[in-house]
Design a protein around this motif. Structure first.
Motif, PDB file in Angstrom:
ATOM      1  N   VAL A  87     -17.002 -24.240  -9.438  1.00  0.00           N
ATOM      2  CA  VAL A  87     -16.035 -23.520 -10.249  1.00  0.00           C
ATOM      3  C   VAL A  87     -16.701 -22.298 -10.862  1.00  0.00           C
ATOM      4  CG1 VAL A  87     -14.513 -23.631 -12.245  1.00  0.00           C
ATOM      5  CG2 VAL A  87     -14.796 -25.633 -10.797  1.00  0.00           C
ATOM      6  N   THR A  88     -16.173 -21.112 -10.579  1.00  0.00           N
ATOM      7  CA  THR A  88     -16.588 -19.927 -11.319  1.00  0.00           C
ATOM      8  C   THR A  88     -15.313 -19.296 -11.875  1.00  0.00           C
ATOM      9  OG1 THR A  88     -16.318 -18.214  -9.647  1.00  0.00           O
ATOM     10  CG2 THR A  88     -18.346 -19.526  -9.537  1.00  0.00           C
ATOM     11  N   PRO A  89     -15.431 -18.452 -12.891  1.00  0.00           N
ATOM     12  CA  PRO A  89     -14.223 -17.829 -13.453  1.00  0.00           C
ATOM     13  C   PRO A  89     -13.476 -16.949 -12.457  1.00  0.00           C
ATOM     14  CG  PRO A  89     -16.018 -17.731 -15.019  1.00  0.00           C
ATOM     15  CD  PRO A  89     -16.609 -18.207 -13.729  1.00  0.00           C
ATOM     16  N   LEU A 148      -2.151 -26.081  -7.695  1.00  0.00           N
ATOM     17  CA  LEU A 148      -3.590 -26.277  -7.886  1.00  0.00           C
ATOM     18  C   LEU A 148      -4.079 -25.645  -9.180  1.00  0.00           C
ATOM     19  CD1 LEU A 148      -4.979 -25.599  -4.334  1.00  0.00           C
ATOM     20  CD2 LEU A 148      -5.023 -27.758  -5.564  1.00  0.00           C
ATOM     21  N   ILE A 149      -3.463 -24.500  -9.539  1.00  0.00           N
ATOM     22  CA  ILE A 149      -3.869 -23.833 -10.764  1.00  0.00           C
ATOM     23  C   ILE A 149      -3.562 -24.713 -11.971  1.00  0.00           C
ATOM     24  CG2 ILE A 149      -3.474 -21.816 -12.231  1.00  0.00           C
ATOM     25  CD1 ILE A 149      -2.777 -20.265  -9.685  1.00  0.00           C
ATOM     26  N   LEU A 199     -19.340 -19.931 -17.718  1.00  0.00           N
ATOM     27  CA  LEU A 199     -18.806 -21.257 -18.035  1.00  0.00           C
ATOM     28  C   LEU A 199     -17.433 -21.131 -18.678  1.00  0.00           C
ATOM     29  CD1 LEU A 199     -21.995 -22.871 -19.589  1.00  0.00           C
ATOM     30  CD2 LEU A 199     -21.086 -23.215 -17.285  1.00  0.00           C
ATOM     31  N   ASN A 200     -16.537 -22.062 -18.305  1.00  0.00           N
ATOM     32  CA  ASN A 200     -15.224 -22.095 -18.929  1.00  0.00           C
ATOM     33  C   ASN A 200     -15.293 -22.930 -20.203  1.00  0.00           C
ATOM     34  OD1 ASN A 200     -13.690 -20.627 -16.991  1.00  0.00           O
ATOM     35  ND2 ASN A 200     -13.844 -22.382 -15.635  1.00  0.00           N
ATOM     36  N   ALA A 201     -16.227 -22.613 -21.092  1.00  0.00           N
ATOM     37  CA  ALA A 201     -16.433 -23.493 -22.229  1.00  0.00           C
ATOM     38  C   ALA A 201     -16.088 -22.835 -23.556  1.00  0.00           C
ATOM     39  CB  ALA A 201     -17.864 -23.987 -22.258  1.00  0.00           C
ATOM     40  N   TYR A 229      -6.112 -27.374 -11.997  1.00  0.00           N
ATOM     41  CA  TYR A 229      -7.404 -26.782 -12.359  1.00  0.00           C
ATOM     42  C   TYR A 229      -7.499 -26.515 -13.859  1.00  0.00           C
ATOM     43  CZ  TYR A 229     -10.649 -22.896 -13.016  1.00  0.00           C
ATOM     44  OH  TYR A 229     -11.624 -22.072 -13.488  1.00  0.00           O
ATOM     45  N   VAL A 282      -6.301 -20.746 -18.678  1.00  0.00           N
ATOM     46  CA  VAL A 282      -6.776 -20.172 -17.409  1.00  0.00           C
ATOM     47  C   VAL A 282      -6.782 -18.645 -17.485  1.00  0.00           C
ATOM     48  CG1 VAL A 282      -6.276 -19.914 -14.957  1.00  0.00           C
ATOM     49  CG2 VAL A 282      -6.014 -22.147 -16.041  1.00  0.00           C
ATOM     50  N   VAL A 304     -12.084 -18.118  -9.998  1.00  0.00           N
ATOM     51  CA  VAL A 304     -10.884 -18.929  -9.781  1.00  0.00           C
ATOM     52  C   VAL A 304      -9.822 -18.575 -10.823  1.00  0.00           C
ATOM     53  CG1 VAL A 304      -9.965 -21.262  -9.579  1.00  0.00           C
ATOM     54  CG2 VAL A 304     -12.309 -20.802  -8.887  1.00  0.00           C
ATOM     55  N   ASN A 305     -10.256 -18.390 -12.070  1.00  0.00           N
ATOM     56  CA  ASN A 305      -9.305 -18.016 -13.121  1.00  0.00           C
ATOM     57  C   ASN A 305      -8.651 -16.682 -12.803  1.00  0.00           C
ATOM     58  OD1 ASN A 305     -11.288 -19.853 -13.991  1.00  0.00           O
ATOM     59  ND2 ASN A 305     -10.766 -19.488 -16.111  1.00  0.00           N
ATOM     60  N   TYR A 311      -9.586 -17.353 -19.939  1.00  0.00           N
ATOM     61  CA  TYR A 311     -10.946 -17.447 -19.418  1.00  0.00           C
ATOM     62  C   TYR A 311     -11.185 -16.507 -18.236  1.00  0.00           C
ATOM     63  CZ  TYR A 311     -12.515 -21.269 -22.403  1.00  0.00           C
ATOM     64  OH  TYR A 311     -12.905 -22.019 -23.474  1.00  0.00           O
ATOM     65  N   ILE A 365     -12.668 -24.996  -6.399  1.00  0.00           N
ATOM     66  CA  ILE A 365     -12.729 -25.922  -7.534  1.00  0.00           C
ATOM     67  C   ILE A 365     -13.376 -27.252  -7.129  1.00  0.00           C
ATOM     68  CG2 ILE A 365     -10.833 -24.935  -8.884  1.00  0.00           C
ATOM     69  CD1 ILE A 365      -8.946 -26.873  -7.929  1.00  0.00           C
ATOM     70  N   ILE A 404      -8.732 -21.661  -3.162  1.00  0.00           N
ATOM     71  CA  ILE A 404      -8.860 -22.124  -4.550  1.00  0.00           C
ATOM     72  C   ILE A 404      -9.339 -23.579  -4.566  1.00  0.00           C
ATOM     73  CG2 ILE A 404      -7.565 -22.707  -6.652  1.00  0.00           C
ATOM     74  CD1 ILE A 404      -5.784 -20.282  -6.096  1.00  0.00           C
ATOM     75  N   SER A 417      -6.225 -17.066  -9.955  1.00  0.00           N
ATOM     76  CA  SER A 417      -5.091 -17.847 -10.462  1.00  0.00           C
ATOM     77  C   SER A 417      -4.166 -16.981 -11.293  1.00  0.00           C
ATOM     78  CB  SER A 417      -5.587 -19.013 -11.317  1.00  0.00           C
ATOM     79  OG  SER A 417      -6.427 -19.849 -10.567  1.00  0.00           O
ATOM     80  N   GLN A 440     -17.862 -29.588 -21.282  1.00  0.00           N
ATOM     81  CA  GLN A 440     -18.310 -28.557 -22.211  1.00  0.00           C
ATOM     82  C   GLN A 440     -17.187 -28.088 -23.135  1.00  0.00           C
ATOM     83  OE1 GLN A 440     -18.862 -26.597 -18.790  1.00  0.00           O
ATOM     84  NE2 GLN A 440     -21.079 -26.818 -18.598  1.00  0.00           N
ATOM     85  N   ALA A 441     -15.958 -28.486 -22.821  1.00  0.00           N
ATOM     86  CA  ALA A 441     -14.828 -27.996 -23.610  1.00  0.00           C
ATOM     87  C   ALA A 441     -14.745 -28.711 -24.949  1.00  0.00           C
ATOM     88  CB  ALA A 441     -13.530 -28.180 -22.829  1.00  0.00           C
ATOM     89  N   MET A 498      -8.928 -29.255 -15.527  1.00  0.00           N
ATOM     90  CA  MET A 498     -10.377 -29.384 -15.305  1.00  0.00           C
ATOM     91  C   MET A 498     -11.125 -28.660 -16.412  1.00  0.00           C
ATOM     92  SD  MET A 498     -11.498 -28.780 -11.388  1.00  0.00           S
ATOM     93  CE  MET A 498     -13.168 -29.400 -11.214  1.00  0.00           C
ATOM     94  N   ILE A 499     -10.589 -27.497 -16.804  1.00  0.00           N
ATOM     95  CA  ILE A 499     -11.226 -26.734 -17.885  1.00  0.00           C
ATOM     96  C   ILE A 499     -11.071 -27.472 -19.205  1.00  0.00           C
ATOM     97  CG2 ILE A 499     -11.218 -24.560 -19.160  1.00  0.00           C
ATOM     98  CD1 ILE A 499     -10.104 -23.162 -16.751  1.00  0.00           C
TER      99      ILE A 499
END
Lengths: 296, 259
Positions: free
Chosen positions: B225-227, A127-128, B36-38, A131, B26, B229-230, B29, B221, B217, B233, A140-141, A134-135
């Protein structure tokens, strides 16, 4: 050593795993076959086989299979799954071949390390790995902004990278790539470099040496790698679920929905049987092709 | 090495980058001071603080460890026996029983166990059903690793033990087991890793009562999604990294078994 002793130890070693797998693998598999011929229960699950005496549905039926063939939508989803699996396998093959070749031609003392480098990302949670995309593909990426900036410069409408068939394909390839690299490497490592020298001496150029010598010899590795990618992709539901849009449903998603969403277990079982038959057919084909590759 | 064209090395390098960049993102971040994962804002450990205050996540982690420990111990026992049986007695049905659950798409094993647990065993889905499911798919991996180890050994050692008067149990305890121990430990670590990482089969057999790290997880997701999760992970990656390194140290055939 006595004969009874021998028979006893044989039994003690063989029986426990056999019995466990009969109970938790074979019996459940047969139950699914049976379920595909049953009616759905009133509150989910399966309707009884014996007549409960209140006039409700019971016993066996071909209705689920009839329903499967009554709407082309289901076959279409299956075909789409095949298409995604084929595309993922092909992309994995193209990406994996140079890596496998590089490892196979590296000095012996580096090979284990390089193989470990291939295994490590695949050892992190599935899943990681999904995921992560997804980032990367998110709106926004930087990647999506760059692509859409480019599209905008040509006056084209912005696209979403995430929740698209493209994202599903990227996820499938990313998750399954090591399954292609490792068997290919195992095969390529065994090739005798003398063959390539001989081909060169006989006037073959680099392309001919690859196409006429290395590629045919690597076919067994190509087939086993392809089976290891194609089969799991065919049944995958989590990647389309996370990276795909609503229209990127594959057979795995359809099966999941029958069991956990709409709760039509018998139809879910029917779809599972269809998928199982496809997998068995493919496995048979791969075994047959692998044999042909070795003899040919 | 010299005969490898430069474009081939570039292609291979690009593929390695493709394998590693997403995971690096991952991890990076998880230390990023932004919701945001931006874009990179600044370094923080906040997401780890959030993670260790998240009771649901901690409970899921405890469940994951419990399930992984119990199921991998049982799978190691059964898988070692299966590996021995396939090597020594070669019952024709065993390879099929052992390999098929591993070779099928996971969803098929997941749904068949779901139907079996509920319809046949009338079991309430929970820790027990997940443990049983994990044993089922782990046996094959242990068996393959153990069998590979046995295949590489000299049969005459066992004959010598027998000639010297050892009964089957003594032969196993004093000769076979010490010799296959590295493969057994590697198989255990493999089963543990597979269990702690499994999503698909757990998804179908856990029901609503029990959550594991991958299930937690997944719901994060899917919903928000919040960091955090990062952060979880990154820690989970660290754990599997250690496990895989340990397993490959124990036994080289682990690599082939893992493939």
């Amino acid at each position: 050593m006595s004969r009874t002793e021998d028979r006893l130890s044989r039994w003690a070693v063989t029986a426990p795993p056999t019995l466990f797998l009969l109970a938790f693998f074979l019996v459940p598999a047969l139950i699914v076959v049976l379920a595909s011929f049953q009616y759905p229960g009133e509150f989910g699950g399966l309707a009884p086989l014996a007549d409960p005496g209140d006039g409700s549905e019971h016993g066996l039926t071909l209705e689920n299979y009839r329903f499967y063939f009554s709407d082309f939508l289901f076959t279409e989803i299956l075909l789409r799954s095949f298409l995604v699996a084929a595309a993922s396998t092909l992309i994995c093959l193209v990406l994996a071949y140079p890596v496998a070749w590089l490892i196979a031609r590296s000095p012996k003392q580096h090979r284990d390390l390089l193989v470990l480098l291939v295994i490590l990302p695949f050892a992190s949670n599935f899943l990681i790995r999904v995921y992560a995309w997804m980032i990367i593909l998110g709106p926004q990426a930087g990647l999506a902004q760059a692509v859409n900036g480019l599209l905008g410069a040509f006056g084209l409408a912005p696209v979403s990278l995430l929740f698209s068939p493209f994202a599903v394909l990227v996820g499938m390839v990313y998750v399954h790539l090591p399954f292609m690299i490792l068997p290919l490497y195992t095969n390529l490592e065994k090739h005798d470099p003398v063959l390539l020298d001989a081909a060169q001496d006989l006037g073959a150029n680099a392309w001919q040496r690859f196409w006429r010598v290395t590629w045919p010899l690597s076919l067994p590795g190509v087939f086993s790698g392809s089976a290891l990618v194609f089969i799991p992709v065919l049944g995958m539901f989590a990647i389309p679920d996370i990276l795909g849009g609503t229209r990127d449903m594959l057979i795995g998603n359809l099966i999941k929905d029958q069991f956990l969403g709409v709760r039509d277990w018998p139809f879910g079982a029917t779809l599972s049987i269809v998928l199982t038959l496809c997998v068995l057919g493919l496995a048979g084909l791969a075994a047959w092709a692998g044999k042909g590759g070795r003899h040919g | 090495m010299a005969r490898l064209p430069i474009w081939l090395r570039l292609a291979a390098g690009a593929t390695f980058a493709f394998l590693y960049v997403p995971l690096a993102v991952v991890v990076a971040y998880s230390f990023n001071d932004s919701r945001l994962n931006a874009e990179w804002v600044g370094f923080t450990l906040d997401w780890y603080r959030v993670l260790f205050a998240d009771q649901e996540m901690l409970l899921a982690a405890r469940n994951s460890l419990f399930i992984a420990l119990v199921s991998s111990l049982a799978a190691t026992g059964l898988g070692t026996l299966a590996g021995l049986a396939m090597h020594r007695y070669r019952p024709p049905w065993l390879p099929l029983l052992v390999i098929t659950p591993v070779a099928m798409p996971e969803i098929l094993l997941g749904v068949s166990l779901l139907v079996f647990f509920i319809q046949v065993l009338h079991l309430t889905l929970g820790l027990l059903s997940v443990v049983l499911a994990h044993i089922t798919f782990s046996i094959g991996f242990v068996a393959i690793i153990v069998r590979a180890r046995l295949a590489g050994m000299d049969e005459s050692i066992f004959e010598a033990a027998r000639d010297l008067g050892a009964n089957p149990w003594q032969t196993f305890r004093l000769v076979t087991f010490p010799l296959i121990l590295p493969a057994v430990v590697a198989g255990f670590l493999m089963a543990f890793t597979l269990s702690i990482d499994d999503f698909v089969i757990t998804f179908f057999t856990a029901g609503v009562g029990v959550s594991t790290l991958p299930l937690q997880i997944y719901s994060m997701i899917k919903i928000a999604v919040t960091p955090e999760v990062n952060a979880v992970s990154t820690l989970l990656m660290l754990l599997t990294l250690v496990l895989v390194a340990a397993a490959s140290r124990m036994d080289r055939s682990f690599m082939k078994g893992g493939a």
